[in-house]
Every structure is written in structure tokens, then in C-alpha cells.
Write a protein that holds these residues in place. Structure first.
Motif, PDB file in Angstrom:
ATOM      1  N   GLU A 101       0.834  -1.210   0.000  1.00 30.92           N
ATOM      2  CA  GLU A 101       0.000   0.000   0.000  1.00 30.92           C
ATOM      3  C   GLU A 101       0.864   1.254   0.000  1.00 30.92           C
ATOM      4  OE1 GLU A 101      -4.008  -0.866   2.493  1.00 30.92           O
ATOM      5  OE2 GLU A 101      -2.144  -1.199   3.602  1.00 30.92           O
TER       6      GLU A 101
ATOM      7  N   GLU B 284       2.301   6.990  -6.701  1.00 31.81           N
ATOM      8  CA  GLU B 284       1.363   8.021  -7.124  1.00 31.81           C
ATOM      9  C   GLU B 284       1.915   9.408  -6.824  1.00 31.81           C
ATOM     10  OE1 GLU B 284      -3.106   9.572  -6.242  1.00 31.81           O
ATOM     11  OE2 GLU B 284      -2.797   7.505  -6.816  1.00 31.81           O
TER      12      GLU B 284
ATOM     13  N   ARG C  43      -5.613   9.118  -5.276  1.00 26.51           N
ATOM     14  CA  ARG C  43      -5.555   7.828  -4.585  1.00 26.51           C
ATOM     15  C   ARG C  43      -5.004   8.006  -3.173  1.00 26.51           C
ATOM     16  NH1 ARG C  43      -2.524   3.098  -7.467  1.00 26.51           N
ATOM     17  NH2 ARG C  43      -4.497   2.704  -8.459  1.00 26.51           N
TER      18      ARG C  43
ATOM     19  N   GLN D 249      -7.736   9.399  -0.965  1.00 26.08           N
ATOM     20  CA  GLN D 249      -8.694   8.329  -0.695  1.00 26.08           C
ATOM     21  C   GLN D 249      -8.124   7.342   0.334  1.00 26.08           C
ATOM     22  OE1 GLN D 249      -9.585   6.025  -4.184  1.00 26.08           O
ATOM     23  NE2 GLN D 249     -11.220   4.878  -3.204  1.00 26.08           N
ATOM     24  N   ALA D 250      -6.874   6.949   0.168  1.00 26.34           N
ATOM     25  CA  ALA D 250      -6.245   5.999   1.089  1.00 26.34           C
ATOM     26  C   ALA D 250      -6.109   6.602   2.481  1.00 26.34           C
ATOM     27  CB  ALA D 250      -4.880   5.569   0.559  1.00 26.34           C
TER      28      ALA D 250
END
Length: 140
Positions: free
Chosen positions: A65, A72, A80, A83-84
Motif C-alpha cells: 500500500e 502516485e 488515490r 482516498q487511502a
């Protein structure tokens, strides 16, 4: 700085540093020294990356992860990552609730054990049922 100094400053073993390099988490420069096996040159930026990796692990993220988020960021994206981070925040809040329930249980158990007066003891505190959203929560 070379790998030995870097690993010492980062608080990691040389083997862990090499693993992070192989997996792409760290991307040090390749020095001119070393011949066919050039030396790796680490910078203060790499130390900051190690701090970010450790922070991600402390939040419960896997290295995979963390790698996705780092890739990114390197590509200039934030969607992303945002969001994570929101998902991780929500999970940490849930874990906070679970820990609070566990602390209440432990405090009640300590009080029960300390009260150990002769005669019929009061009923010990009970661990609550697992709730689907809490994972391993305790009855408050």
C-alpha cells in the motif's frame, strides 16, 4: 551517504535498506564508485522517505500500500493518496473505539481483581460479542 551510514541514521538494518531499494520504496542515486556493483548514494530525502514508510506502517499500512501511494506521489497524483488517507483515518478511528472498549474491560478486570474480598466474589467483567464493524470489540 553510503548504505552503512544511511542505515544507521535511518535506524534500519542494511538488509532492510537493500530490501526497500529492491522493492522500489527507496530509489537512491547510483554512485561512480564500486565498479560493476556501483555504490548507492542516499540523501536526506531518503531519510524522510524512511520516516514516511515507518509512519505508514505504524498506521497499519502494508508495504505494498505504501509503495502504491509513493508511486502516485512521484507521478504527481493525489487522488488515490487522499482516498487511502481517508480510509486509513476511518480505520484508525474504529481501532480507537475498539481500544477504548478494551481499556474499559481491563480497568474493570483490575478493579474486580483488587476487590477480591473473602466470600462470594462479584461476577467478573465479561468480554462483549464481536461486532461486525468493530472487528474485535468488547462490550462497553
Amino acid at each position: 551517504m553510503w548504505i552503512a551510514e544511511f542505515s544507521q541514521q535511518a535506524g534500519l538494518s542494511v538488509a532492510t535498506v537493500r530490501f526497500y531499494v529492491r522493492s522500489g520504496l527507496l530509489q537512491p542515486k547510483t554512485g561512480l564508485a564500486g565498479g560493476t556493483r556501483p555504490y548507492l548514494e542516499f540523501s536526506p530525502r531518503d531519510l524522510r522517505l524512511v520516516a514516511a514508510i515507518r509512519a505508514g506502517q505504524a498506521m497499519g499500512m502494508s508495504l505494498a500500500e505504501i509503495q502504491l501511494l509513493m508511486n502516485e506521489r512521484r507521478a504527481g497524483g493525489r487522488g488515490r493518496m487522499l482516498q487511502a488517507m481517508r480510509a486509513r483515518r476511518d480505520r484508525l478511528r474504529q481501532q480507537q473505539k475498539e481500544l477504548a472498549a478494551m481499556l474499559r474491560f481491563v480497568d474493570a478486570k483490575i478493579a474486580w481483581l483488587q476487590a477480591g474480598a473473602p466470600g462470594v466474589p462479584p461476577e467478573p467483567p465479561k468480554i462483549g460479542p464481536r461486532s461486525p464493524e468493530a472487528g474485535r470489540g468488547l462490550r462497553p
